[in-house]
Design a protein around this motif. Structure first.
Motif, PDB file in Angstrom:
ATOM      1  N   GLU A 140      16.200   6.111   5.083  1.00 24.63           N
ATOM      2  CA  GLU A 140      16.181   7.217   6.037  1.00 24.63           C
ATOM      3  C   GLU A 140      15.302   8.371   5.594  1.00 24.63           C
ATOM      4  N   ASP A 141      14.879   8.365   4.335  1.00 29.28           N
ATOM      5  CA  ASP A 141      14.025   9.435   3.819  1.00 29.28           C
ATOM      6  C   ASP A 141      12.545   9.060   3.781  1.00 29.28           C
ATOM      7  N   ILE A 142      12.214   7.845   4.181  1.00 30.22           N
ATOM      8  CA  ILE A 142      10.819   7.409   4.161  1.00 30.22           C
ATOM      9  C   ILE A 142      10.035   8.149   5.243  1.00 30.22           C
ATOM     10  N   THR A 143       8.944   8.759   4.833  1.00 31.91           N
ATOM     11  CA  THR A 143       8.076   9.470   5.778  1.00 31.91           C
ATOM     12  C   THR A 143       6.895   8.589   6.159  1.00 31.91           C
ATOM     13  N   GLU A 144       6.235   8.968   7.235  1.00 30.92           N
ATOM     14  CA  GLU A 144       5.044   8.232   7.631  1.00 30.92           C
ATOM     15  C   GLU A 144       3.953   8.340   6.582  1.00 30.92           C
ATOM     16  N   GLU A 145       3.902   9.487   5.912  1.00 28.16           N
ATOM     17  CA  GLU A 145       2.895   9.684   4.866  1.00 28.16           C
ATOM     18  C   GLU A 145       3.141   8.736   3.694  1.00 28.16           C
ATOM     19  N   LEU A 146       4.416   8.596   3.290  1.00 24.69           N
ATOM     20  CA  LEU A 146       4.752   7.692   2.194  1.00 24.69           C
ATOM     21  C   LEU A 146       4.458   6.252   2.584  1.00 24.69           C
ATOM     22  N   LEU A 147       4.866   5.870   3.777  1.00 19.61           N
ATOM     23  CA  LEU A 147       4.643   4.508   4.234  1.00 19.61           C
ATOM     24  C   LEU A 147       3.155   4.191   4.299  1.00 19.61           C
ATOM     25  N   SER A 148       2.377   5.150   4.764  1.00 18.12           N
ATOM     26  CA  SER A 148       0.936   4.961   4.847  1.00 18.12           C
ATOM     27  C   SER A 148       0.331   4.756   3.470  1.00 18.12           C
ATOM     28  N   PHE A 149       0.773   5.562   2.487  1.00 17.40           N
ATOM     29  CA  PHE A 149       0.249   5.439   1.136  1.00 17.40           C
ATOM     30  C   PHE A 149       0.552   4.065   0.539  1.00 17.40           C
ATOM     31  N   VAL A 150       1.809   3.628   0.651  1.00 15.05           N
ATOM     32  CA  VAL A 150       2.211   2.340   0.085  1.00 15.05           C
ATOM     33  C   VAL A 150       1.440   1.196   0.743  1.00 15.05           C
ATOM     34  N   TYR A 151       1.330   1.233   2.053  1.00 13.64           N
ATOM     35  CA  TYR A 151       0.638   0.158   2.765  1.00 13.64           C
ATOM     36  C   TYR A 151      -0.872   0.186   2.521  1.00 13.64           C
ATOM     37  N   LYS A 152      -1.450   1.368   2.362  1.00 17.44           N
ATOM     38  CA  LYS A 152      -2.883   1.443   2.084  1.00 17.44           C
ATOM     39  C   LYS A 152      -3.228   0.726   0.791  1.00 17.44           C
ATOM     40  N   VAL A 153      -2.416   0.928  -0.235  1.00 15.52           N
ATOM     41  CA  VAL A 153      -2.696   0.288  -1.522  1.00 15.52           C
ATOM     42  C   VAL A 153      -2.268  -1.178  -1.516  1.00 15.52           C
ATOM     43  N   ASN A 154      -1.043  -1.456  -1.079  1.00 18.82           N
ATOM     44  CA  ASN A 154      -0.464  -2.793  -1.234  1.00 18.82           C
ATOM     45  C   ASN A 154      -0.923  -3.805  -0.194  1.00 18.82           C
ATOM     46  N   VAL A 155      -1.329  -3.341   0.990  1.00 24.11           N
ATOM     47  CA  VAL A 155      -1.742  -4.263   2.051  1.00 24.11           C
ATOM     48  C   VAL A 155      -3.224  -4.107   2.392  1.00 24.11           C
ATOM     49  N   PHE A 156      -3.627  -2.875   2.705  1.00 25.66           N
ATOM     50  CA  PHE A 156      -5.046  -2.665   3.009  1.00 25.66           C
ATOM     51  C   PHE A 156      -5.913  -3.012   1.800  1.00 25.66           C
ATOM     52  N   GLY A 157      -5.434  -2.701   0.595  1.00 24.72           N
ATOM     53  CA  GLY A 157      -6.202  -2.974  -0.616  1.00 24.72           C
ATOM     54  C   GLY A 157      -6.611  -4.431  -0.738  1.00 24.72           C
ATOM     55  N   PRO A 158      -5.655  -5.375  -0.743  1.00 16.82           N
ATOM     56  CA  PRO A 158      -6.037  -6.788  -0.824  1.00 16.82           C
ATOM     57  C   PRO A 158      -6.950  -7.240   0.309  1.00 16.82           C
ATOM     58  N   ILE A 159      -6.727  -6.691   1.498  1.00 20.93           N
ATOM     59  CA  ILE A 159      -7.590  -7.067   2.622  1.00 20.93           C
ATOM     60  C   ILE A 159      -9.027  -6.607   2.372  1.00 20.93           C
ATOM     61  N   ILE A 160      -9.180  -5.348   1.991  1.00 17.34           N
ATOM     62  CA  ILE A 160     -10.515  -4.791   1.761  1.00 17.34           C
ATOM     63  C   ILE A 160     -11.232  -5.524   0.634  1.00 17.34           C
ATOM     64  N   VAL A 161     -10.558  -5.704  -0.502  1.00 19.09           N
ATOM     65  CA  VAL A 161     -11.209  -6.334  -1.653  1.00 19.09           C
ATOM     66  C   VAL A 161     -11.594  -7.782  -1.324  1.00 19.09           C
ATOM     67  N   THR A 162     -10.702  -8.506  -0.670  1.00 17.88           N
ATOM     68  CA  THR A 162     -11.014  -9.892  -0.308  1.00 17.88           C
ATOM     69  C   THR A 162     -12.200  -9.951   0.641  1.00 17.88           C
ATOM     70  N   GLN A 163     -12.239  -9.067   1.625  1.00 17.85           N
ATOM     71  CA  GLN A 163     -13.369  -9.049   2.548  1.00 17.85           C
ATOM     72  C   GLN A 163     -14.691  -8.798   1.835  1.00 17.85           C
ATOM     73  N   GLU A 164     -14.672  -7.921   0.846  1.00 19.55           N
ATOM     74  CA  GLU A 164     -15.913  -7.556   0.155  1.00 19.55           C
ATOM     75  C   GLU A 164     -16.436  -8.667  -0.752  1.00 19.55           C
ATOM     76  N   ILE A 165     -15.565  -9.603  -1.113  1.00 15.65           N
ATOM     77  CA  ILE A 165     -15.968 -10.691  -2.017  1.00 15.65           C
ATOM     78  C   ILE A 165     -16.193 -12.003  -1.271  1.00 15.65           C
ATOM     79  N   LEU A 166     -15.681 -12.096  -0.081  1.00 10.43           N
ATOM     80  CA  LEU A 166     -15.628 -13.371   0.632  1.00 10.43           C
ATOM     81  C   LEU A 166     -16.986 -14.043   0.799  1.00 10.43           C
ATOM     82  N   SER A 167     -18.034 -13.268   0.986  1.00  5.83           N
ATOM     83  CA  SER A 167     -19.350 -13.880   1.193  1.00  5.83           C
ATOM     84  C   SER A 167     -19.785 -14.703  -0.007  1.00  5.83           C
ATOM     85  N   ASP A 168     -19.441 -14.252  -1.211  1.00  7.98           N
ATOM     86  CA  ASP A 168     -19.785 -15.013  -2.418  1.00  7.98           C
ATOM     87  C   ASP A 168     -19.063 -16.353  -2.438  1.00  7.98           C
TER      88      ASP A 168
END
Length: 248
Positions: free
Chosen positions: A98-126
């Motif tokens: 009940e104390d989770i804010t949108e800012e906290l959720l955004s931070f966690v998801y940016k690193v834990n979910v967006f991070g793997p997506i971004i890094v994988t996309q940047e390497i995929l061509s190789d």
């Protein structure tokens, strides 16, 4: 096909990322050791080089595509095409739901979910150019069981498991396997050492079939297999390394 494999390991300054980097280097793989603070990667690089391996320290926020692209380019210029990726960088959180804010959720998801997506996309061509690739995503056993006061973290790692299964189906025809390791409690990591007391680790160990908590090397050993030629028929899998905490 390149003669020397090149890997990128994120969150590799310490803990699981460092152990995976060192283990892959022992297999003759050149490793890009990436963390938010490039300077903190020096110890991992020194250990690899002292054992005769090849490594380079890299700095980037995995949720920032511009920084990731620059780090990937530097690794590629140093060692060549990147065909192995270990998405390990992550953040944890112990906030009541009940104390989770949108800012906290955004931070966690940016690193834990967006991070793997971004890094994988940047390497995929190789990987596609080589028609060979290995992606290992480090998720969490908390995503499999749930965990009190970890809604942001456990749900983000659940997304990593779903992402793994989806990418495995999409990228398999290109010779790329994608698997995930959800660790149980692992000592010697920043997350565990900052948030779990020694007494709690002992109590947890007593509940596990193997009667001990894990070590970063336990994850690294599984990671090395998943990054090898021997694992070519293993993809879309959740490889639990948790001492029996999760039983299916």
């Amino acid at each position: 096909m390149t003669t020397t494999r090149v890997a990128l390991v994120t969150g590799a300054a310490a803990g699981i990322g460092a152990a995976c980097s060192i283990r892959l280097a022992k297999e003759g793989i050149a490793v890009g050791v990436l963390d938010l603070d490039e300077g903190r990667c020096a110890g991992t690089v020194r250990e690899i080089e002292a054992d005769g391996g090849k490594a380079v320290a890299l700095g980037a926020d995995v949720s920032d595509r511009v920084q990731v692209r620059a780090a990937v380019a530097r690794l590629r210029d140093t060692f060549g095409p990147i065909t192995i990726l270990v998405n390990n960088a992550g953040v944890t959180d112990f906030t009541p739901f009940e104390d989770i804010t949108e800012e906290l959720l955004s931070f966690v998801y940016k690193v834990n979910v967006f991070g793997p997506i971004i890094v994988t996309q940047e390497i995929l061509s190789d990987m596609k150019a080589e028609h060979w690739g290995r992606v290992v995503n480090i998720s969490s056993s908390s995503a499999q069981t749930g965990s009190s006061k970890m809604a942001a973290y456990s749900s983000s790692k659940g997304a990593v498991i779903s992402l793994t299964r989806t990418l495995a189906q999409e990228l398999g025809p290109h010779g790329i396997t994608v698997n995930t390791i959800p660790p149980g409690s692992i000592t010697g990591t920043i997350m565990a050492d900052e948030n779990i007391s020694e007494a709690s680790k002992e109590r947890l160990a007593a509940t596990l079939p193997v009667r001990r908590v894990g070590r970063p090397e336990d994850i690294a050993n599984a990671c090395a297999f998943l990054c090898s030629e021997a694992s070519s028929y293993v993809t879309a899998q959740v490889i639990g390394v948790n001492g029996g905490r999760v039983v299916t």
